[in-house]
Design an enzyme around this catalytic site. Structure first.
Site, PDB file in Angstrom:
ATOM      1  N   ASP A  13       0.883  -1.172   0.018  1.00 56.34           N
ATOM      2  CA  ASP A  13      -0.160   0.007   0.081  1.00 56.34           C
ATOM      3  C   ASP A  13       0.785   1.284  -0.030  1.00 56.34           C
ATOM      4  O   ASP A  13       0.385   2.416   0.522  1.00 56.34           O
ATOM      5  CB  ASP A  13      -0.860   0.021   1.127  1.00 56.34           C
ATOM      6  CG  ASP A  13      -1.821  -1.306   1.157  1.00 56.34           C
ATOM      7  OD1 ASP A  13      -2.250  -1.600   0.207  1.00 56.34           O
ATOM      8  OD2 ASP A  13      -2.183  -1.602   2.374  1.00 56.34           O
ATOM      9  N   LYS A  16       1.649   1.999  -4.900  1.00 54.03           N
ATOM     10  CA  LYS A  16       2.352   1.445  -6.263  1.00 54.03           C
ATOM     11  C   LYS A  16       1.197   1.828  -7.429  1.00 54.03           C
ATOM     12  O   LYS A  16       1.993   2.144  -8.611  1.00 54.03           O
ATOM     13  CB  LYS A  16       2.547   0.089  -6.147  1.00 54.03           C
ATOM     14  CG  LYS A  16       3.435  -0.278  -5.061  1.00 54.03           C
ATOM     15  CD  LYS A  16       3.569  -1.985  -4.933  1.00 54.03           C
ATOM     16  CE  LYS A  16       2.397  -2.235  -4.387  1.00 54.03           C
ATOM     17  NZ  LYS A  16       1.992  -2.226  -2.907  1.00 54.03           N
ATOM     18  N   GLY A  17       0.113   1.789  -7.296  1.00 52.28           N
ATOM     19  CA  GLY A  17      -0.803   1.663  -8.272  1.00 52.28           C
ATOM     20  C   GLY A  17      -0.668   3.271  -8.977  1.00 52.28           C
ATOM     21  O   GLY A  17      -0.849   3.652 -10.148  1.00 52.28           O
ATOM     22  N   ALA A  39      -3.874  -7.877  -3.755  1.00 54.42           N
ATOM     23  CA  ALA A  39      -3.470  -6.417  -4.076  1.00 54.42           C
ATOM     24  C   ALA A  39      -4.864  -5.664  -4.101  1.00 54.42           C
ATOM     25  O   ALA A  39      -5.893  -6.061  -4.598  1.00 54.42           O
ATOM     26  CB  ALA A  39      -2.477  -6.496  -5.266  1.00 54.42           C
ATOM     27  N   GLY A  40      -4.650  -4.318  -3.854  1.00 52.05           N
ATOM     28  CA  GLY A  40      -5.467  -3.411  -3.953  1.00 52.05           C
ATOM     29  C   GLY A  40      -4.738  -2.026  -4.588  1.00 52.05           C
ATOM     30  O   GLY A  40      -4.142  -1.456  -3.861  1.00 52.05           O
ATOM     31  N   HIS A  41      -4.747  -1.681  -5.918  1.00 44.34           N
ATOM     32  CA  HIS A  41      -4.117  -0.618  -6.266  1.00 44.34           C
ATOM     33  C   HIS A  41      -5.182   0.416  -6.495  1.00 44.34           C
ATOM     34  O   HIS A  41      -5.930   0.331  -7.434  1.00 44.34           O
ATOM     35  CB  HIS A  41      -3.144  -1.125  -7.726  1.00 44.34           C
ATOM     36  CG  HIS A  41      -2.165  -2.195  -7.165  1.00 44.34           C
ATOM     37  ND1 HIS A  41      -1.148  -2.606  -7.650  1.00 44.34           N
ATOM     38  CD2 HIS A  41      -1.662  -2.567  -5.834  1.00 44.34           C
ATOM     39  CE1 HIS A  41      -0.261  -3.300  -7.227  1.00 44.34           C
ATOM     40  NE2 HIS A  41      -0.606  -3.248  -5.896  1.00 44.34           N
ATOM     41  N   THR A  42      -4.800   1.844  -5.989  1.00 39.48           N
ATOM     42  CA  THR A  42      -5.573   2.661  -6.480  1.00 39.48           C
ATOM     43  C   THR A  42      -4.991   3.765  -7.352  1.00 39.48           C
ATOM     44  O   THR A  42      -4.143   4.224  -7.096  1.00 39.48           O
ATOM     45  CB  THR A  42      -5.991   3.559  -5.163  1.00 39.48           C
ATOM     46  OG1 THR A  42      -6.290   2.445  -4.001  1.00 39.48           O
ATOM     47  CG2 THR A  42      -7.509   4.410  -4.989  1.00 39.48           C
ATOM     48  N   GLN A 223       1.942  -5.865  -3.245  1.00 41.62           N
ATOM     49  CA  GLN A 223       2.520  -6.214  -1.979  1.00 41.62           C
ATOM     50  C   GLN A 223       3.638  -5.129  -1.589  1.00 41.62           C
ATOM     51  O   GLN A 223       4.026  -4.374  -2.292  1.00 41.62           O
ATOM     52  CB  GLN A 223       2.682  -7.665  -1.520  1.00 41.62           C
ATOM     53  CG  GLN A 223       1.402  -8.477  -1.398  1.00 41.62           C
ATOM     54  CD  GLN A 223       0.670  -8.832  -2.784  1.00 41.62           C
ATOM     55  OE1 GLN A 223       1.358  -9.546  -3.654  1.00 41.62           O
ATOM     56  NE2 GLN A 223      -0.625  -8.521  -2.767  1.00 41.62           N
ATOM     57  N   THR A 299      -8.619  -3.351  -0.381  1.00 39.76           N
ATOM     58  CA  THR A 299      -8.931  -4.708  -0.749  1.00 39.76           C
ATOM     59  C   THR A 299      -9.984  -5.257   0.723  1.00 39.76           C
ATOM     60  O   THR A 299     -11.151  -5.639   0.216  1.00 39.76           O
ATOM     61  CB  THR A 299      -7.980  -5.705  -0.879  1.00 39.76           C
ATOM     62  OG1 THR A 299      -7.199  -5.442  -1.808  1.00 39.76           O
ATOM     63  CG2 THR A 299      -8.466  -7.069  -1.026  1.00 39.76           C
ATOM     64  N   GLY A 301     -10.570  -3.194   3.492  1.00 40.66           N
ATOM     65  CA  GLY A 301     -11.418  -2.019   4.111  1.00 40.66           C
ATOM     66  C   GLY A 301     -10.766  -2.131   5.613  1.00 40.66           C
ATOM     67  O   GLY A 301     -11.131  -1.142   6.486  1.00 40.66           O
ATOM     68  N   LYS A 330       2.943  10.366  -0.584  1.00 37.04           N
ATOM     69  CA  LYS A 330       2.005  10.590   0.650  1.00 37.04           C
ATOM     70  C   LYS A 330       2.745  11.575   1.749  1.00 37.04           C
ATOM     71  O   LYS A 330       2.293  11.633   2.744  1.00 37.04           O
ATOM     72  CB  LYS A 330       1.654   9.376   1.453  1.00 37.04           C
ATOM     73  CG  LYS A 330       0.775   8.522   0.543  1.00 37.04           C
ATOM     74  CD  LYS A 330       0.105   7.432   1.233  1.00 37.04           C
ATOM     75  CE  LYS A 330      -1.611   7.857   1.417  1.00 37.04           C
ATOM     76  NZ  LYS A 330      -2.459   6.661   1.762  1.00 37.04           N
ATOM     77  N   ALA A 412       5.219  12.028  -4.521  1.00 37.84           N
ATOM     78  CA  ALA A 412       3.944  12.429  -4.502  1.00 37.84           C
ATOM     79  C   ALA A 412       3.236  13.190  -3.510  1.00 37.84           C
ATOM     80  O   ALA A 412       3.688  12.804  -2.282  1.00 37.84           O
ATOM     81  CB  ALA A 412       3.131  10.867  -4.664  1.00 37.84           C
ATOM     82  N   VAL A 413       2.395  14.058  -3.667  1.00 38.50           N
ATOM     83  CA  VAL A 413       1.896  14.983  -2.804  1.00 38.50           C
ATOM     84  C   VAL A 413       0.493  14.996  -2.685  1.00 38.50           C
ATOM     85  O   VAL A 413      -0.246  15.725  -2.339  1.00 38.50           O
ATOM     86  CB  VAL A 413       2.354  16.597  -3.056  1.00 38.50           C
ATOM     87  CG1 VAL A 413       3.777  16.716  -2.608  1.00 38.50           C
ATOM     88  CG2 VAL A 413       1.888  16.823  -4.251  1.00 38.50           C
TER      89      VAL A 413
END
Ligand code: GDP
Ligand code: IMO
Ligand code: MG
Length: 427
Positions: A13, A16-17, A39-42, A223, A299, A301, A330, A412-413
């Protein structure tokens, strides 16, 4: 001719997305090489948010080839749902290719993941219960079903008959669960095969051809380093190899062809699931970071555990993957934090450890040694160039760079595409 392997340098998390999507604009192919729909890529584009679990985050660009490599475990039902979800939002999915050799997550894998976690009780791993571990177990045991098998009714029936006999024994006798019916499973999975047929390909050949033609290939890890089966905080890990070397095995792409390794790392640390976490913050600062960073699993919550940036861990990630560049994400989440800490070492039984311990027991007894940095206490989310960043933020980034000796390429901001500062171009 260039290739970049993008990996998570923490516990997943890391963003990466978002970074994959950002780099995908210039890539000709984006490739997933391990993991599955754990995986959960946003990816956020304008006002739209996309949550991708299986399909590479390059799919939002219509001309990009997106590959699910042989090292991924594929749940065909989830794949079809994700394809529908994208099509409903007018995304062209015709560039998707799936390796014929990727292993399939079967219904008994999902069931066993859940039942095994329940049985572990207090010692549970905190898996995503998507059947990932059991699918990789069958791959290693040579009793897995592969994507290509879904196109061959005789082969599938023969393989499934042998496997299901054993799985049903396990389900009934060990877990006292209901057995699965072979005809049901067979019909369902042959139907899945028909529906995904157009996407199935020899993806190692495809990716090597693309690279050899002089085009750009981006490998998208899922991951993170500390969740790696071999190099992570075992047994609180996933069942695949997210580290950069995993890309070679999970795609069929030689290590001499990998040009850069981009480590994606948050400006702080998070973890979902169980296991030791030396810089974890169980206080208001941790709660504030969770709130500001919306740290809840993509993925499952679940709330993510939050803590300070851990240099010992990051340097370990640099070591095991040969990270050549960093994407620091972030940064904006720390905008309102007055004093920011970086863990520069661990104290273990009075001695300072400078390298990451291999033993989980030792790691769980380590106390972090911190240095403190003043926060910048102003918003960075509108900043678009390095020079515009507040001095304290620049010093924080430079300190991380100094301690890791790895160049920062991206900062990344915010979650959106435009909330990205490039300090070194990768393609
Ligand atoms: P992944 O699994 O590494 O792709 O990361 P996730 O998508 O699970 O979690 C990262 C979350 O942070 C997502 O909700 C992103 O939209 C968001 N995100 C990514 N980069 C940034 C950033 O620089 N700032 C902020 N505030 N959010 C970000
Ligand atoms: P992305 O790609 C964070 C964690 C689970 C659990 C452990 C094992 O979004 O960064 P598994 O279902 O893989 O057997 O669970 O790994 N985990 C993740 N944590 N991000 C992920 O993926 C994860 N995928 C698995 O929480 O602790
Ligand atoms: Mg995620």
């Amino acid at each position: 001719m260039s290739s970049v392997v993008l990996i998570g340098a923490q516990w997943g998390d890391e963003g990466k997305g978002k970074i994959t999507d950002f780099l995908a604009e210039k890539a000709d192919a984006v490739v997933r090489y391990q993991g599955g729909n754990n995986a959960g890529h946003t990816v956020v584009v304008g006002d739209e948010e996309f949550k991708l679990h299986l399909i590479p985050s390059g799919i939002l660009y219509p001309d990009t080839i997106c590959v699910i490599g042989n090292g991924v475990v594929v749940d065909p039902q989830v794949l079809l749902e994700e394809l529908e979800y994208l099509k409903a939002r007018n995304i062209d999915v015709s560039g998707l290719r799936i390796s014929t050799n990727a292993h399939v997550i079967m219904p008994y894998h999902r069931l066993l993941d859940e039942l095994e976690e329940e049985r572990r009780g207090e010692n549970k791993i905190g898996t995503t219960k998507r059947g990932i571990g059991p699918a990789y177990m069958d791959k290693a045991a040579r009793s897995g079903i592969r994507i290509g098998d879904l196109l061959d009714p005789d082969e599938l029936k023969q393989r499934l008959a042998a496997v299901l006999d054993q799985k049903n024994l396990l389900l009934e006798r060990v877990y006292e669960a209901r057995p699965l019916d072979i005809e049901d499973v067979l019909d369902k999975y042959l139907a899945y095969g028909e529906k995904i047929k157009e996407f199935i390909a020899d993806t190692s050949h495809l990716i090597n051809q693309i690279y050899d033609r002089g085009e750009r290939v981006l490998f998208e890890g899922a991951q993170g380093t500390l969740l790696d089966l071999d190099h992570g905080t075992y047994p609180f890990v996933t069942s695949s190899n997210p580290i950069a070397g995993g890309a070679c095995v999970g795609v069929g792409f030689g290590p001499t062809k990998i040009d850069k390794v981009l480590g994606v790392v948050k400006a702080y640390t998070t973890r979902v699931g169980e296991g030791p976490f030396p810089t974890e913050l169980n206080d208001e600062v941790g709660d504030e970071i969770r709130r500001a960073g919306h740290e809840f699993g993509t993925t499952t919550g679940r709330p993510r555990r939050c803590g300070w940036f851990d240099m010992v861990m990051f340097n370990y990630a640099v070591q095991v993957s040969g990270i050549s560049h960093v994407a620091l994400t972030k940064l904006d989440v720390l905008d309102g934090v007055e004093k920011i800490k970086i863990c520069t070492g661990y104290k273990y039984k009075g001695d300072k450890l400078e390298s990451f311990p291999n033993s989980l027991k030792q790691l769980s007894l380590c106390e972090p040694v911190y240095e403190e940095h003043p926060g910048w206490m102003s918003s960075t989310s509108e900043v678009r160039s390095y020079e515009q960043l507040p001095d304290e933020a620049k010093r924080y980034i430079e300190r991380i760079q100094e301690l890791s000796k790895v160049k920062t390429a991206i900062i990344a901001v915010g979650p959106k595409r435009e909330q990205t500062i490039v300090t070194e171009s990768l393609f």
